[in-house]
Design a protein around this motif. Structure first.
Motif, short mmCIF file in Angstrom:
data_model
loop_
_atom_site.label_atom_id
_atom_site.label_comp_id
_atom_site.label_asym_id
_atom_site.label_seq_id
_atom_site.Cartn_x
_atom_site.Cartn_y
_atom_site.Cartn_z
N THR A 470 30.43 83.94 74.53
CA THR A 470 30.49 85.35 74.19
C THR A 470 29.63 86.11 75.19
O THR A 470 28.44 85.82 75.31
CB THR A 470 29.97 85.62 72.77
N GLY A 471 30.21 87.08 75.88
CA GLY A 471 29.44 87.83 76.87
C GLY A 471 28.45 88.77 76.23
O GLY A 471 27.28 88.81 76.61
N ASN A 472 28.91 89.54 75.24
CA ASN A 472 28.05 90.49 74.56
C ASN A 472 28.47 90.56 73.10
O ASN A 472 29.59 90.96 72.79
CB ASN A 472 28.14 91.88 75.20
N SER A 473 27.58 90.17 72.20
CA SER A 473 27.85 90.24 70.78
C SER A 473 27.51 91.64 70.29
O SER A 473 26.36 92.07 70.38
CB SER A 473 27.01 89.20 70.02
N GLY A 474 28.52 92.35 69.76
CA GLY A 474 28.29 93.71 69.32
C GLY A 474 28.72 94.72 70.37
O GLY A 474 27.91 95.51 70.84
N ILE A 475 29.99 94.68 70.73
CA ILE A 475 30.49 95.59 71.77
C ILE A 475 30.42 97.04 71.32
O ILE A 475 30.41 97.96 72.13
CB ILE A 475 31.93 95.24 72.18
N ASP A 476 30.33 97.25 69.97
CA ASP A 476 30.32 98.60 69.43
C ASP A 476 28.92 99.07 69.05
O ASP A 476 28.75 100.11 68.44
CB ASP A 476 31.21 98.66 68.19
N ASP A 491 33.63 90.58 70.11
CA ASP A 491 32.73 90.57 68.95
C ASP A 491 32.24 91.98 68.64
O ASP A 491 31.61 92.62 69.48
CB ASP A 491 31.55 89.64 69.29
N ASN A 492 32.54 92.45 67.43
CA ASN A 492 31.97 93.73 67.02
C ASN A 492 31.01 93.53 65.85
O ASN A 492 31.04 92.49 65.18
CB ASN A 492 33.05 94.75 66.65
N HIS A 493 30.13 94.50 65.62
CA HIS A 493 29.20 94.47 64.51
C HIS A 493 29.52 95.64 63.58
O HIS A 493 29.54 96.79 64.01
CB HIS A 493 27.75 94.59 65.00
N SER A 494 29.80 95.32 62.32
CA SER A 494 30.13 96.36 61.35
C SER A 494 29.50 95.96 60.02
O SER A 494 29.92 94.99 59.39
CB SER A 494 31.66 96.48 61.21
N TYR A 495 28.49 96.70 59.59
CA TYR A 495 27.71 96.26 58.44
C TYR A 495 28.34 96.61 57.10
O TYR A 495 28.50 95.77 56.24
CB TYR A 495 26.28 96.81 58.54
N ARG A 496 28.67 97.85 56.86
CA ARG A 496 29.27 98.23 55.58
C ARG A 496 30.44 99.15 55.84
O ARG A 496 30.24 100.32 56.17
CB ARG A 496 28.23 98.93 54.70
N PRO A 497 31.65 98.65 55.63
CA PRO A 497 32.01 97.26 55.33
C PRO A 497 32.20 96.47 56.61
O PRO A 497 32.11 97.03 57.69
CB PRO A 497 33.34 97.44 54.59
N PRO A 498 32.49 95.16 56.50
CA PRO A 498 32.87 94.41 57.70
C PRO A 498 34.16 94.95 58.29
O PRO A 498 34.90 95.65 57.60
CB PRO A 498 33.04 92.97 57.19
N ASN A 499 34.40 94.61 59.54
CA ASN A 499 35.59 95.13 60.19
C ASN A 499 36.09 94.11 61.19
O ASN A 499 35.44 93.08 61.43
CB ASN A 499 35.27 96.46 60.89
N VAL A 500 37.22 94.39 61.79
CA VAL A 500 37.78 93.52 62.83
C VAL A 500 37.94 94.37 64.08
O VAL A 500 38.44 95.50 64.01
CB VAL A 500 39.14 92.91 62.39
N PRO A 501 37.49 93.89 65.23
CA PRO A 501 37.68 94.67 66.46
C PRO A 501 39.16 94.71 66.82
O PRO A 501 39.96 93.92 66.33
CB PRO A 501 36.88 93.88 67.50
N VAL A 510 36.08 88.46 66.50
CA VAL A 510 35.15 88.10 65.44
C VAL A 510 34.32 89.30 65.04
O VAL A 510 34.15 90.25 65.81
CB VAL A 510 34.22 86.94 65.86
N CYS A 511 33.81 89.25 63.82
CA CYS A 511 32.81 90.23 63.36
C CYS A 511 31.46 89.52 63.39
O CYS A 511 31.11 88.78 62.47
CB CYS A 511 33.14 90.72 61.95
N GLY A 512 30.71 89.73 64.48
CA GLY A 512 29.49 88.96 64.73
C GLY A 512 28.30 89.32 63.88
O GLY A 512 27.32 88.57 63.84
N GLU A 513 28.37 90.44 63.17
CA GLU A 513 27.33 90.82 62.19
C GLU A 513 27.95 91.76 61.18
O GLU A 513 28.64 92.71 61.55
CB GLU A 513 26.13 91.50 62.86
N TYR A 514 27.70 91.49 59.90
CA TYR A 514 28.09 92.41 58.83
C TYR A 514 27.18 92.14 57.64
O TYR A 514 26.43 91.16 57.61
CB TYR A 514 29.56 92.20 58.43
N GLY A 515 27.21 93.02 56.65
CA GLY A 515 26.52 92.74 55.39
C GLY A 515 25.22 93.48 55.20
O GLY A 515 25.20 94.68 54.95
N ALA A 516 24.10 92.76 55.32
CA ALA A 516 22.77 93.31 55.07
C ALA A 516 22.67 93.86 53.66
O ALA A 516 22.20 94.97 53.43
CB ALA A 516 22.41 94.36 56.11
#
Length: 610
Positions: A470-476, A491-501, A510-516
């Motif tokens: 993965t070059g960069n986790s969290g392109i957004d 790889d995108n990061h979407s916390y609430r709610p999760p998402n798909v790039p 992939v959704c490399g980070e979600y939740g919290a």
């Protein structure tokens, strides 16, 4: 008469010095910390982390140098304190800022001295040998002195290093070992991960206490003049082969290597070849490694000079293949052993309230990995921290996939710092590429300290063609909509709610980070004055219900091409209250059985509703 008096005085002085030495040895004690795990009380200062530190390349004979060392803060102008008793005691290998070290404070000048003495064993196995002094990791710079002379120096807070100290040793008696460390932390553009030495007494948001100094095992092992310094094991499940390359201590070495692969003690393949050459072994009926069946083959290497054995090491490997395949609508998906596998895992920071970067015991390391599997996860994203080799051993042994992040910096790097970063990036790959559990290298996270992402991602892809990158986790994150379009994974990061790039036919999405999904548990909070929660929930029931809703969305996203999701996070960390467990690992904050059932629903068929 005068001679007799001198004798008595000498004897009295020796007794006094001996008494002082005993008292000094008792001076160390664990420092107070806001929280503590159950394993902290199990640490034996006479046997600290006694397990062999490098299971992937293991020899029979070795000596652990962990334990109570002398310690003292340093100035740049200091002379090396040869044969000088230092002011304090520290328990190695726990970071200076940790409670387990006994020091637990920030260094005033970012520098410190460590000192101890040791004796070389008189066993036959140690006779007429070369002696290699190993450091699992020291953050960040280390200069090592043995018996009054400099044995070597090293930069890099996460990679192992070693020195041949044979020529520095005295023939008899005590040997003196001194280590000078310098850790600039985040005042320089070096790889530091989540460490923040500007906020030691006031951790804030997603940065935590720093971990300066020696934080992994220090040890010595005896070897022959010619020995195997490293090895590289790869496998090809399609052609049913395991390939082994033995890397000697010297490029002039041209000895033979005998390799045997064993299945539960039974030899299933043997071969003989040269060092620095690929030695291929055919495995007639291969057992594949996966999270469901983490089978490991034992691998023995013997370095030979004609028929004389020069070196013998034990290793292991798991036969598995990770690659991209074609999924729904022709979109790329991640495949393990030629079958699509949806990956569910927690973000794991690898922090401990008592040891910060260093788990109090090996049992604690194993417990974390085993518990993550018990929650129904089949993957862990190790977040911008590189662990000791023992952690990856437990991932290999227990069976869980690992996404391994490269530690970042928040600063713009100088050209020299860029060079150091690239050296450390390559070392991360080379030191850990024998572990079957690691299936994905993550070069950058959320654009932090990012530069030349295409070049560096392609460098890692060329260095290790047996894993995804993965070059960069969290392109957004941070810089919205910047996608460098490189590597195997988008790889995108979407916390609430999760998402798909936005999906692609070139890379897996992939959704490399979600939740919290966080909340505070009274009595289990590190920073009681101002804990930070991404999104504060009422308690276990409320948080678990939200988790189940997120998982249902992820199941739906699979139909749109989603290949994996990473939940933030495994435990609370210092002031960050977003864990499945509290920071001390004593309270589960989500309903375990419901979380497990939800997780399994993403990659296993189940008749039980969420």
């Amino acid at each position: 008469m005068i001679h007799r008096k001198l004798t008595y005085l000498t004897f009295a002085l020796l007794v006094m010095l001996s008494t002082i030495s005993v008292l000094n040895a008792q001076e160390w004690k664990k420092a107070e910390a806001p929280l503590e795990t159950v394993w902290a009380s199990k640490v034996d200062t006479d046997s600290v982390l006694p397990e062999y530190p490098r299971p992937i390349l293991q020899r029979k004979d070795w000596m652990n140098l962990n334990g109570i060392w002398e310690f003292q803060e340093a100035e740049l102008s200091d002379r090396v304190p040869f044969k000088t008793l230092l002011d304090e005691k520290i328990l190695v290998p726990y970071p200076i800022e940790s409670a387990m070290s006994g020091v637990r404070r920030q260094l005033k000048n970012h520098r410190a001295w460590y000192r101890r003495t040791f004796d070389i064993p008189k066993d036959k196995a140690w006779k007429d040998k070369e002696f290699i002094l190993h450091f699992g990791a020291v953050d960040y710079e280390a200069v090592v002195y043995v018996n009054g002379r400099c044995a070597g120096q090293h930069k890099g807070g996460y990679d192992a290093f070693s020195f041949n100290i044979t020529s520095f040793l005295e023939e008899e008696g005590e040997q003196e070992l001194i280590v000078h460390i310098y850790d600039p932390g985040n005042i320089e553009g070096i790889a530091i991960g989540k460490q923040n030495n500007e906020r030691f007494s006031d951790p804030q948001r997603y940065t935590y206490s720093s971990s300066s100094g020696i934080w992994q095992t220090v040890w010595i092992e005896p070897v022959s003049k010619s020995y195997i310094k490293d090895l590289h094991i790869t496998n090809d499940i399609d052609h049913k082969t395991i390939t082994v390359k033995a890397i000697p201590e010297s490029q002039r070495n041209s000895h033979d290597v005998f390799v045997a692969v064993k299945e539960e003690g039974r030899i299933v393949a043997t071969a003989r070849g040269k060092v620095n050459r690929d030695i291929e072994l055919a495995i007639q009926y291969p057992k594949l490694w996966s999270p469901d069946a983490p089978f490991l083959y034992d691998v023995e290497l013997i370095l030979m000079d004609s028929n004389k054995v020069l070196d013998r090491i034990q290793s292991y490997t798991g036969m598995r293949k990770i690659a991209l395949g074609e999924g729904v609508k022709g979109l790329k998906v991640i495949e393990l052993n030629n079958k699509a596998i949806f990956q569910m895992g927690p973000l794991d920071q690898g922090y401990w309230p008592d040891g910060i970067y260093t788990a109090p015991t090996d049992e604690a390391l194993k417990w974390d990995v085993a518990q993550i599997k018990e929650f129904g996860y089949n993957m862990i994203r190790k977040h911008i921290k590189i662990e000791p080799q023992r952690w990856y051993y437990w991932c290999d042994k227990l069976g869980i996939l690992v996404w391994q992040d490269m530690p970042n910096t928040f600063k713009q790097r100088t050209e020299e710092e860029k060079t150091l970063f690239e050296v450390e990036l390559q070392e991360m790959v080379k030191e850990h590429w024998n572990h079957p559990s690691i299936i994905n290298w993550v070069v950058f996270n959320e654009h932090w300290g990012i530069y030349d992402p295409v070049r560096l991602t392609e460098m890692v892809m060329a260095l290790d063609s047996h894993r995804l990158v993965t070059g960069n986790s969290g392109i957004d994150a941070g810089k919205p909509n910047i996608d460098y379009e490189v590597g195997h994974i988008k790889d995108n990061h979407s916390y609430r709610p999760p998402n798909v790039p936005f999906v692609t036919q070139k890379r897996a999405s992939v959704c490399g980070e979600y939740g919290a999904i966080g909340y505070k548990v009274k009595g289990h909070i590190w920073d009681v004055d101002g804990p930070w929660v991404h999104h504060n929930y009422k308690g276990l029931e409320d948080a678990t219900s939200e988790y189940e809703k997120f998982i249902q969305q992820i199941v739906d996203f699979k139909k749109e091409g989603l290949s994996a999701a990473v939940y933030t996070q495994w435990t609370d960390v210092e002031n960050e209250m977003n864990g499945i467990y509290t920071y001390d690992r004593k309270v589960i904050k989500l309903d375990k059985e419901r979380v497990k059932r939800a997780n399994l629903s993403t990659y296993q068929k189940t008749d039980k509703p969420l």
